[in-house]
Design a protein around this motif. Sequence first.
Motif, PDB file in Angstrom:
ATOM      1  N   GLN A  81       0.819  -1.205   0.000  1.00 27.43           N
ATOM      2  CA  GLN A  81       0.000   0.000   0.000  1.00 27.43           C
ATOM      3  C   GLN A  81       0.860   1.266   0.000  1.00 27.43           C
ATOM      4  O   GLN A  81       1.958   1.292   0.569  1.00 27.43           O
ATOM      5  CB  GLN A  81      -0.910   0.014   1.230  1.00 27.43           C
ATOM      6  N   GLU A  82       0.325   2.299  -0.621  1.00 30.08           N
ATOM      7  CA  GLU A  82       0.962   3.608  -0.571  1.00 30.08           C
ATOM      8  C   GLU A  82       0.803   4.138   0.851  1.00 30.08           C
ATOM      9  O   GLU A  82      -0.288   4.101   1.424  1.00 30.08           O
ATOM     10  CB  GLU A  82       0.289   4.550  -1.577  1.00 30.08           C
ATOM     11  N   ILE A  83       1.921   4.611   1.430  1.00 30.38           N
ATOM     12  CA  ILE A  83       1.913   5.072   2.817  1.00 30.38           C
ATOM     13  C   ILE A  83       2.553   6.451   2.928  1.00 30.38           C
ATOM     14  O   ILE A  83       3.269   6.883   2.035  1.00 30.38           O
ATOM     15  CB  ILE A  83       2.670   4.074   3.735  1.00 30.38           C
ATOM     16  N   ASN A  84       2.300   7.112   4.073  1.00 30.70           N
ATOM     17  CA  ASN A  84       2.981   8.384   4.335  1.00 30.70           C
ATOM     18  C   ASN A  84       4.266   8.109   5.118  1.00 30.70           C
ATOM     19  O   ASN A  84       4.651   6.953   5.311  1.00 30.70           O
ATOM     20  CB  ASN A  84       2.044   9.366   5.057  1.00 30.70           C
ATOM     21  N   LYS A  88       1.492   5.200   7.619  1.00 31.12           N
ATOM     22  CA  LYS A  88       0.032   5.191   7.589  1.00 31.12           C
ATOM     23  C   LYS A  88      -0.426   4.979   6.145  1.00 31.12           C
ATOM     24  O   LYS A  88       0.033   5.653   5.221  1.00 31.12           O
ATOM     25  CB  LYS A  88      -0.531   6.502   8.131  1.00 31.12           C
ATOM     26  N   VAL A  89      -1.347   4.040   5.969  1.00 34.11           N
ATOM     27  CA  VAL A  89      -1.888   3.735   4.648  1.00 34.11           C
ATOM     28  C   VAL A  89      -2.727   4.923   4.181  1.00 34.11           C
ATOM     29  O   VAL A  89      -3.537   5.458   4.937  1.00 34.11           O
ATOM     30  CB  VAL A  89      -2.732   2.441   4.700  1.00 34.11           C
ATOM     31  N   ILE A  90      -2.539   5.333   2.948  1.00 33.95           N
ATOM     32  CA  ILE A  90      -3.213   6.526   2.416  1.00 33.95           C
ATOM     33  C   ILE A  90      -4.630   6.218   1.933  1.00 33.95           C
ATOM     34  O   ILE A  90      -5.545   6.985   2.211  1.00 33.95           O
ATOM     35  CB  ILE A  90      -2.361   7.156   1.290  1.00 33.95           C
ATOM     36  N   ARG A  91      -4.845   5.115   1.252  1.00 30.61           N
ATOM     37  CA  ARG A  91      -6.148   4.854   0.611  1.00 30.61           C
ATOM     38  C   ARG A  91      -7.198   4.204   1.511  1.00 30.61           C
ATOM     39  O   ARG A  91      -8.380   4.269   1.208  1.00 30.61           O
ATOM     40  CB  ARG A  91      -5.961   3.963  -0.607  1.00 30.61           C
ATOM     41  N   ASP A  93      -8.650   3.283   5.593  1.00 32.19           N
ATOM     42  CA  ASP A  93      -8.597   3.655   6.998  1.00 32.19           C
ATOM     43  C   ASP A  93      -8.753   2.466   7.935  1.00 32.19           C
ATOM     44  O   ASP A  93      -8.394   2.550   9.115  1.00 32.19           O
ATOM     45  CB  ASP A  93      -9.691   4.682   7.319  1.00 32.19           C
ATOM     46  N   TYR A 127      -2.185   1.228   9.477  1.00 38.24           N
ATOM     47  CA  TYR A 127      -0.739   1.348   9.353  1.00 38.24           C
ATOM     48  C   TYR A 127      -0.149   0.030   8.871  1.00 38.24           C
ATOM     49  O   TYR A 127      -0.583  -1.045   9.288  1.00 38.24           O
ATOM     50  CB  TYR A 127      -0.111   1.712  10.704  1.00 38.24           C
TER      51      TYR A 127
END
Length: 188
Positions: A81-84, A88-91, A93, A127
């Motif tokens: 997954q794309e994370i910050n 934290k996963v962006i797409r 919750d 996360y």
Amino acid sequence: MTNNNGFKYISLVFGIVIILSLSGIPYTSQQTVSANKSSDSHEMSKSDVSGKAVGKADDKQEISHKQIVSLTGSFMNKLLQEINDDNKVIRYDTKEELLNEFKKISSEEVAARYIDFYFNEKEDGLYIKPTETPPWFQENNDYDMIQQDDNTVVVNQKNTSQLYGTYIVEFEFTWVNNQWKISDITHK
């Protein structure tokens, strides 16, 4: 010379009889299953003796190399997954949201195992746990395909990587609701 002409005549007649008798055999009664790993098509298909595709005589489903690559690749892409900067996963919750996405390509049980292992759900979101991805299917490597029943196929692949050394990954694919889904994954 008469003997030679008689022999040619008998050979010609015999050849014609064989050709005519073979042409009377229905194509659908002589089906073979073949897998082509040497080209991009990698399709497993039923064909008759002339090489033409024929209709299925039963409900047996066949999975292609392209479908295997697509499903295993999609599964891995959902894990990555794309994370910050805080992981934290962006797409998504929640684990439930991510699980619903996985269920498009796999069974809920398989997806839940990976989601529970690789993700933490907190009050402020989902996360990813900082860890390595699992040993996985390698598109360009050979593998064995075993038809378990009419709607289940198992793919075994032995690979080597610097991180895992030599490993075997086994995927079970099941035909469910007119599509293939990953129904089990085993790492050895």
